[in-house]
Write an enzyme that holds these catalytic residues in place. Structure first.
Site, PDB file in Angstrom:
ATOM      1  N   GLU A   1      58.571  -8.316 -36.763  1.00  0.00           N
ATOM      2  CA  GLU A   1      58.772  -7.179 -35.831  1.00  0.00           C
ATOM      3  C   GLU A   1      57.802  -7.220 -34.651  1.00  0.00           C
ATOM      4  O   GLU A   1      57.350  -6.162 -34.190  1.00  0.00           O
ATOM      5  CB  GLU A   1      58.632  -5.835 -36.561  1.00  0.00           C
ATOM      6  CG  GLU A   1      59.842  -5.435 -37.328  1.00  0.00           C
ATOM      7  CD  GLU A   1      61.119  -5.497 -36.488  1.00  0.00           C
ATOM      8  OE1 GLU A   1      62.135  -5.913 -37.041  1.00  0.00           O
ATOM      9  OE2 GLU A   1      61.088  -5.146 -35.289  1.00  0.00           O
TER      10      GLU A   1
HETATM   11  C1  LIG Z   1      59.831 -13.386 -43.728  1.00  0.00           C
HETATM   12  C2  LIG Z   1      60.264 -13.240 -42.301  1.00  0.00           C
HETATM   13  C3  LIG Z   1      61.267 -12.351 -41.965  1.00  0.00           C
HETATM   14  C4  LIG Z   1      61.712 -12.241 -40.655  1.00  0.00           C
HETATM   15  N1  LIG Z   1      62.776 -11.423 -40.346  1.00  0.00           N
HETATM   16  C5  LIG Z   1      63.321 -11.490 -39.095  1.00  0.00           C
HETATM   17  C6  LIG Z   1      64.568 -10.830 -38.805  1.00  0.00           C
HETATM   18  O1  LIG Z   1      65.151 -10.151 -39.659  1.00  0.00           O
HETATM   19  N2  LIG Z   1      65.108 -10.982 -37.572  1.00  0.00           N
HETATM   20  C7  LIG Z   1      64.512 -11.735 -36.589  1.00  0.00           C
HETATM   21  O2  LIG Z   1      65.051 -11.820 -35.507  1.00  0.00           O
HETATM   22  N3  LIG Z   1      63.326 -12.353 -36.843  1.00  0.00           N
HETATM   23  C8  LIG Z   1      62.729 -12.265 -38.061  1.00  0.00           C
HETATM   24  N4  LIG Z   1      61.551 -12.918 -38.333  1.00  0.00           N
HETATM   25  C9  LIG Z   1      60.894 -13.654 -37.262  1.00  0.00           C
HETATM   26  C10 LIG Z   1      59.618 -12.960 -36.800  1.00  0.00           C
HETATM   27  O3  LIG Z   1      59.920 -11.798 -36.102  1.00  0.00           O
HETATM   28  C11 LIG Z   1      58.830 -14.010 -35.981  1.00  0.00           C
HETATM   29  O4  LIG Z   1      58.310 -14.938 -36.894  1.00  0.00           O
HETATM   30  C12 LIG Z   1      57.730 -13.362 -35.166  1.00  0.00           C
HETATM   31  O5  LIG Z   1      58.254 -12.581 -34.136  1.00  0.00           O
HETATM   32  C13 LIG Z   1      56.792 -14.411 -34.553  1.00  0.00           C
HETATM   33  O6  LIG Z   1      57.498 -15.449 -33.923  1.00  0.00           O
HETATM   34  P1  LIG Z   1      57.148 -16.958 -34.303  1.00  0.00           P
HETATM   35  O7  LIG Z   1      57.165 -17.086 -35.782  1.00  0.00           O
HETATM   36  O8  LIG Z   1      58.006 -17.846 -33.511  1.00  0.00           O
HETATM   37  O9  LIG Z   1      55.642 -17.128 -33.866  1.00  0.00           O
HETATM   38  P2  LIG Z   1      55.143 -17.483 -32.392  1.00  0.00           P
HETATM   39  O10 LIG Z   1      55.828 -16.634 -31.385  1.00  0.00           O
HETATM   40  O11 LIG Z   1      55.153 -18.948 -32.207  1.00  0.00           O
HETATM   41  O12 LIG Z   1      53.620 -16.981 -32.494  1.00  0.00           O
HETATM   42  C14 LIG Z   1      52.579 -17.749 -33.086  1.00  0.00           C
HETATM   43  C15 LIG Z   1      51.248 -17.063 -32.724  1.00  0.00           C
HETATM   44  O13 LIG Z   1      51.078 -17.075 -31.293  1.00  0.00           O
HETATM   45  C16 LIG Z   1      50.906 -15.754 -30.814  1.00  0.00           C
HETATM   46  N5  LIG Z   1      51.601 -15.609 -29.528  1.00  0.00           N
HETATM   47  C17 LIG Z   1      52.852 -16.021 -29.208  1.00  0.00           C
HETATM   48  N6  LIG Z   1      53.128 -15.677 -27.940  1.00  0.00           N
HETATM   49  C18 LIG Z   1      52.039 -15.054 -27.440  1.00  0.00           C
HETATM   50  C19 LIG Z   1      51.715 -14.438 -26.195  1.00  0.00           C
HETATM   51  N7  LIG Z   1      52.590 -14.398 -25.176  1.00  0.00           N
HETATM   52  N8  LIG Z   1      50.506 -13.887 -26.049  1.00  0.00           N
HETATM   53  C20 LIG Z   1      49.623 -13.891 -27.065  1.00  0.00           C
HETATM   54  N9  LIG Z   1      49.875 -14.433 -28.270  1.00  0.00           N
HETATM   55  C21 LIG Z   1      51.072 -15.007 -28.449  1.00  0.00           C
HETATM   56  C22 LIG Z   1      51.486 -14.842 -31.889  1.00  0.00           C
HETATM   57  O14 LIG Z   1      50.890 -13.554 -31.868  1.00  0.00           O
HETATM   58  C23 LIG Z   1      51.170 -15.612 -33.155  1.00  0.00           C
HETATM   59  O15 LIG Z   1      49.877 -15.309 -33.604  1.00  0.00           O
HETATM   60  C24 LIG Z   1      61.075 -13.011 -39.636  1.00  0.00           C
HETATM   61  C25 LIG Z   1      60.026 -13.875 -39.976  1.00  0.00           C
HETATM   62  C26 LIG Z   1      59.648 -14.021 -41.285  1.00  0.00           C
HETATM   63  C27 LIG Z   1      58.569 -15.015 -41.607  1.00  0.00           C
END
Ligand SMILES: Cc1cc2nc3c(=O)[nH]c(=O)nc-3n(C[C@H](O)[C@H](O)[C@H](O)COP(=O)(O)OP(=O)(O)OC[C@H]3O[C@@H](n4cnc5c(N)ncnc54)[C@H](O)[C@@H]3O)c2cc1C
Length: 582
Positions: A429
């Site tokens: 989220e």
């Molecule tokens: C168990 C689980 C359930 C989920 N359920 C859903 C769902 O139902 N629907 C859905 O759509 N998604 C879902 N997700 C996805 C989840 O919302 C994302 O994993 C999350 O938004 C982070 O994206 P990412 O994993 O690509 O991490 P990234 O975006 O790659 O982030 C990695 C790190 O970099 C930081 N970061 C990235 N961009 C920036 C920035 N611009 N400035 C500062 N810091 C930054 C982040 O804070 C984080 O610490 C789920 C994930 C999991 C693991």
């Protein structure tokens, strides 16, 4: 140790720290009485403790096996879900027009905490369905609402929220799923989504996916995203189920926690495209999805509170029983400190989340000028509710293991599951880092800073009331809170002054700023709750509440001074640090 819903505490915080008692007195909820609120809370508490909580370990152990595109939920879950939906819990806050009960969001928030404390994996499913209801009710066409809302509100069908793709996580604008216009007004959706919670399961006959995708002529980035309703089974005009849509679950993830919640990779358009229906306007999908996400962010914050509450209950019970050195370990000051930290921080996070929910109710139910300030209050508090509470969930679940010693690290006591489950909440989220950025970049500048300044003024009134009470039982609460509000005020003005001109410095300080906000707001709200308990007297546990507010102020809020410096003076050593990229 299983979960006993703390119904009285929940009701007290809802009424006296989150502002529901005032809202009731002002007529915000019509003729709704405290008796109805208490009856709903106790019935929810009973269901959560008796029916859902025993399934928590089953879900953890059994997981959600995946075979030939089918996800099978853990034993007993379908029965529990069906009973839960049949009792009307899914539609508690939904509009009566579509079969809901139109009860306060704040009451629903308290129930959401209980479902998730009983089992976070169980609780997250309805969070998504309720989010889908909100988004559809706010932005869907009359026809989509007529066909889909009654069954989503009743919980007969479930919802899912689909943003994430392999290259598009925090950067939602990078998503590539495609939508093509069809001559009948529908769209064909193709693409792949990952990490989709409850994207596939056998709890309901149909699943209504809310999917973000891009039209061929859409502008790049977040301004070219549209929102589509894509049902697992197509639905006939009379509401009956039609053929299977061209969307399927490709696989599920193996993960650290929430094993009872299936996390699915979803594929759209293997056979030419899944049929989707536009929600809202083309290219305006992100704004629509935010309706769903804001509510979901608060609900995820409540998951943090929920897991912290459950971990606290387990640690307390263990500490009372476990003997070392001839004493129950609860008698040792260091263990007492851990337990008090657990209890106080859990209650502070709860108060922040419930206050956010009351602000949402005000934004929905008030008229005229008041709507804007209520809406801004809800927007301001939402990232704090999400990030502070989910960090709290992890910290308190970790402390819970510490109280159990070695028995916490092995799986037998269940303390380890709480930490494994809690760990996702700061990530999904919108990560907590993204919440902090949202707070400083978008929320503080609302109405030129007027909204946050009004909030700071309210915190000062509470602190003034503590000082005026002049009660030695509060110890240094008044003084510590005064310093914290001063620190938060200075840091806020610094953020407002620098957000445009010195953005990198503001971004570097966003996370400590959010923590400062959460601790200060939480400290003031616990003090407010303690003052209310003193006014009410017997039965409201004034001595316990004052002492907890005092503990929070004297032991946790004191971090405010360091957090202020970190937030406003720490950017250089972050932004110019050498050696990270090499
Ligand atoms: C168990 C689980 C359930 C989920 N359920 C859903 C769902 O139902 N629907 C859905 O759509 N998604 C879902 N997700 C996805 C989840 O919302 C994302 O994993 C999350 O938004 C982070 O994206 P990412 O994993 O690509 O991490 P990234 O975006 O790659 O982030 C990695 C790190 O970099 C930081 N970061 C990235 N961009 C920036 C920035 N611009 N400035 C500062 N810091 C930054 C982040 O804070 C984080 O610490 C789920 C994930 C999991 C693991």
């Amino acid at each position: 140790m299983t979960y006993q819903a703390p119904v009285e505490d929940i009701a007290f915080t809802l009424k006296h720290a989150a502002g529901m008692a005032d809202a009731l007195a002002q007529g915000l909820y019509g003729d709704l009485g405290e008796d109805v609120i208490e009856a709903v809370l106790s019935e929810a508490g009973r269901f959560a403790s008796d029916v859902i909580a025993p399934l928590n370990k089953v879900g953890d152990k059994h997981g959600t096996p995946f075979k030939d595109g089918v996800v099978t939920m853990p034993p007993g879950w379908k029965e529990a879900y069906t009973a839960w939906a049949a009792s009307g819990w899914n539609g508690l806050a939904a509009s009566e027009k579509f079969g809901g009960q139109a009860l306060p969001h704040a009451l629903n928030a308290a129930c959401t905490e209980m479902w998730n404390a009983a089992s976070m994996s169980f609780g997250i499913g309805p969070v998504l369905t309720m989010g889908a209801v909100e988004a559809l009710a706010a932005h869907g066409s009359a026809e989509l609402k007529r066909i889909f809302l009654p069954k989503l509100v009743s919980g007969e069908w479930a919802g899912s929220m689909q943003l994430t793709e392999p290259q598009a996580g925090s950067d939602v604008g990078a998503l590539r799923s495609k939508a093509e216009r069809q001559s009948d007004g529908s769209y064909k959706i193709t693409g792949q989504k990952i990490f989709i919670t409850y994207g596939e399961h056998d709890l309901t006959d149909n699943i209504v996916h809310l999917v973000l995708a891009r039209l061929p002529d859409a502008p790049a980035g977040t301004r070219g995203i549209s929102l589509f309703l894509v049902p697992k089974f197509l639905v006939n005009a009379d509401g009956s189920l039609g053929p299977r849509n061209d969307v399927r679950c490709h696989s599920i993830e193996h993960k650290l926690g929430i094993h009872g919640s299936p996390t699915c990779t979803m594929v759209f358009g293997d056979q030419g495209g899944a049929t989707g229906h536009l929600i809202g306007e083309e290219n305006r999908g992100l704004a629509c999805m935010f309706t769903m996400m804001n509510l979901a962010r608060l609900s995820v914050g409540l998951q943090g509170v929920a897991i912290a509450e459950r971990a606290t209950q387990a640690a307390l019970a263990y500490a009372r029983e476990r003997k070392q050195g001839g004493h129950a370990i609860i008698d040792y000051p260091d263990v007492k400190r851990m337990l008090l930290t657990m209890r106080a921080q859990t209650r502070a996070a709860r108060a922040i989340c419930y206050a956010t929910a009351v602000a949402i109710d005000r934004a929905h139910r008030l008229q005229g000028e008041d709507v804007k300030s209520a809406h801004e209050r809800a927007s301001l508090l939402t990232p704090v509710a999400k990030a502070f509470s989910t960090d709290t969930g992890v910290e308190i679940a970790s402390l819970g293991i510490q109280v159990h010693g070695g028995m916490g690290y092995v799986e037998e006591t269940g303390a380890a599951q709480h930490l494994r489950d809690a760990r996702i909440a700061p990530i999904y989220e919108g990560t907590n880092g993204i919440q902090a950025i949202d707070l400083v970049v978008r929320k503080l500048p609302q109405s030129g800073g007027e909204s946050v300044n009004a909030y700071l003024a309210e915190l000062r009134v509470i602190v003034g009331n503590v000082q005026a009470a002049n009660d030695p039982a509060f110890g240094a609460t008044g003084e510590r809170l005064t310093k914290a509000v001063d620190a938060l005020d200075r840091a806020t003005q610094w953020m407002l002054a620098n957000v445009e001109s010195n953005t990198d410095a503001v971004l570097a300080g966003a996370t400590p700023y959010l923590r400062l906000f959460g601790l200060t707001a939480g400290g003031c709200m616990l003090a407010d709750e303690a003052l209310a308990a003193q006014r009410i007297g017997d039965g409201a546990d004034p001595a316990g509440r004052v002492s907890l507010a005092r503990f929070f102020a004297e032991h946790l809020v004191v971090a405010a001074a360091g957090l202020e410096r970190d937030a406003t003076e720490g950017a250089e050593s972050v932004n110019t640090a050498p050696g990270l990229r090499d």
